[in-house]
Design an enzyme around this catalytic site. Structure first.
Site, PDB file in Angstrom:
ATOM      1  N   HIS A   1       0.837  -1.203   0.000  1.00  0.00           N
ATOM      2  CA  HIS A   1       0.000   0.000   0.000  1.00  0.00           C
ATOM      3  C   HIS A   1       0.875   1.258   0.000  1.00  0.00           C
ATOM      4  CE1 HIS A   1      -2.833  -3.032   1.530  1.00  0.00           C
ATOM      5  NE2 HIS A   1      -3.781  -2.258   1.037  1.00  0.00           N
TER       6      HIS A   1
ATOM      7  N   ASP B   1      -4.337  -6.386  -8.001  1.00  0.00           N
ATOM      8  CA  ASP B   1      -4.586  -5.684  -6.755  1.00  0.00           C
ATOM      9  C   ASP B   1      -4.841  -4.210  -7.125  1.00  0.00           C
ATOM     10  OD1 ASP B   1      -4.864  -5.224  -4.045  1.00  0.00           O
ATOM     11  OD2 ASP B   1      -2.987  -6.211  -3.493  1.00  0.00           O
TER      12      ASP B   1
END
Length: 514
Positions: free
Chosen positions: A180, A256
């Site tokens: 992230h 993702d």
């Protein structure tokens, strides 16, 4: 140009803010959009989620509605209250595949009742202690055990009426960086990958007995660089998609979220979207964050792909092939849902709570001295890192303690002043400390050591990976404190841990709980 844009829409999975689909999304849905991904801010409760999914399907019946619902630490449908399931680590700790399958069925039925088509689960990563993003989201550290439980959980989801998406291929379990925030690297050779990380995925790609198809309907690639497979992040790397096909995966390959810092700047995902399609992805998860311009994020991906078609980087045939894979999946999921006959929402929630409570209570265990509390405790949370996958630092342990002991005092964030105050407080009240990554040499471990010196009677509720946590806690200068290994920080985990602290639950013998 309209045909090109429609073809481009067929590979996009945007997110959006709120519980009502915005006009731009509904327009895109009618113009070939593959699907949407729902996040916690879209799903404040299951009834609202069901109404939202109905509106989306009314706009376009073939729209794929997906969400990340792993149970435990990562929950979307129960983000506000905490998941009724304790999560993968707890199921792996119990090591009862019957229970794992039952958990998958119950979760699948809840998702089907809420109108979700595709669950972006299970996590098939093989955990390495110290991983900052996987941890208790994994079924464990042994490849064969992860394969056994991951496949059974996925089969349960399918029997419950929804699709499955195995993640994070080719394996995110050995990284030390959160994708992230930055781009992790998996330094493993091809032999190590095949003997460790790829074992659960290969099992999920294989067909089951009789006519049972693969446990993985779709596959999510990771934002990790695996030099043994190619120089680009796996979600953009052609060699990774080729490996998935070689291992037998025939369904869509999903990226993702492309707004993650590992592959984009978080605002313009256009080039990442083009490279993902060039790399073999069929569905591009674009991500979303409350307060950001979701339409701009969607437009950046769509416009870049339209330009890539014009420049010859991406062909219409390539986009059409991805669309066919997704259309095949949607047909299969519609038939699966009809055969499963989804239960009413409340009935599904009740069933999930029952299997979740059993799993959590069988998973939780004690190491070190007895942790039973004599009265209302002080509670301090030493966890220092925000969990980006879960979207928050969950407070379920604190809430469960306060519900069980109304006189409990929950202290604020674990700064040095709070630690010093608790050191001075003496032993007048029990002290419960919540940990997740008390790695020797780290701040969480150091603050816990300071508290232990002043309060050797403290009790730890460890919410991270159980085996690693026990080892790290045993390295405290004062030795292993009274510790409850909760196998996660979700609501079911917390309630089981507090029941044990209150003497209302006899812990499983270690040889069973492991």
């Amino acid at each position: 140009m309209n045909d090109v844009r429609r073809a481009v829409h067929g590979v996009l999975l945007p997110g959006f803010t709120g519980t009502t689909p915005p006009a731009w999304l509904l327009h895109a849905a009618r113009d070939g959009l593959a699907g949407v991904v729902l996040f916690a801010h879209n799903t404040p409760d299951v009834a609202t989620t069901a109404a939202l999914a109905t509106r989306l399907h009314d706009a376009e019946p073939d729209l794929l509605v997906a969400t990340d619902e792993e149970g435990g630490d990562v929950s979307r449908l129960e983000a506000a209250t905490g998941s009724s399931l304790p999560g993968a680590a707890a199921l792996g700790a119990v090591d009862d595949v019957r229970l794992t399958g039952a958990a998958g069925v119950a979760l699948g039925r809840l998702l089907a009742a809420a109108g979700v088509d595709l669950d972006l689960a299970p996590v098939l990563d093989v955990d390495t202690p110290g991983n900052p993003v996987i941890g208790v989201r994994a079924f464990g550290t042994d490849p064969e055990a992860v394969a056994r439980h991951g496949v059974e959980f996925a089969r349960g989801l399918q029997r419950g009426g929804v699709g499955t998406c195995a993640k994070h291929f080719p394996g995110h379990g050995s990284t030390t960086v959160d994708s992230h925030l930055a781009l992790p690297v998996v330094e493993a050779d091809a032999r190590t990958l095949r003997g460790r990380d790829l074992v659960p995925f290969a099992a999920a790609f294989a067909g089951g007995p009789g006519d049972e198809g693969p446990a993985a309907d779709a596959l999510m690639t990771a934002h990790v660089v695996v030099p043994a497979l190619g120089p680009a992040p796996a979600s953009l790397e052609p060699g990774v998609a080729a490996l998935a096909r070689e291992l037998g995966h025939e369904g869509p390959i999903v990226t993702d979220a492309l707004d993650m810092r590992a592959v984009s700047d978080g605002a313009d995902v256009g080039e990442a979207a083009v490279r993902a399609v060039e790399g073999g992805a069929d569905l591009l998860c674009l991500g979303t964050t409350t307060g950001r311009d979701d339409e701009a994020l969607f437009r950046s991906a769509a416009d870049a792909l339209v330009a890539a078609v014009g420049a010859g980087r991406v062909s219409l045939d390539r986009l059409a092939a991805s669309r066919r894979r997704t259309a095949c999946l949607v047909r299969r999921l519609r038939a699966r849902r009809a055969a499963a006959m989804p239960a009413p929402v409340e009935e599904a929630l009740t069933a999930l709570a029952a299997v979740g409570a059993e799993a959590a209570r069988r998973a939780v265990r004690v190491v070190g001295p007895s942790p039973a509390l004599a009265g209302a405790p002080d509670v301090v949370d030493l966890r220092l890192r925000l969990d980006h996958a879960a979207g928050r630092t969950a407070q379920h342990v604190q809430r469960a303690v306060a519900a069980r002991w109304p006189g409990a005092v929950v202290h604020a964030a674990p700064d040095d002043d709070a630690v010093d105050a608790l050191q001075r407080a003496g032993a007048g009240r029990p002290l419960v400390v919540v940990t997740r990554e008390p790695v020797p040499g780290g701040d969480e471990h150091e603050r816990l050591a300071r508290l232990q010196r002043a309060r050797p009677d403290l009790v730890v509720v460890h919410t991270g990976a159980p085996a690693a946590g026990e080892r790290w806690l045993a390295e405290l200068p004062g030795g292993l404190p009274a510790t409850v290994l909760a196998c996660g920080t979700g609501r079911a985990n917390a309630e089981a841990a507090v029941a044990l602290l209150a003497g209302e639950l006899a812990p499983e013998p270690p040889e069973v709980a492991r």
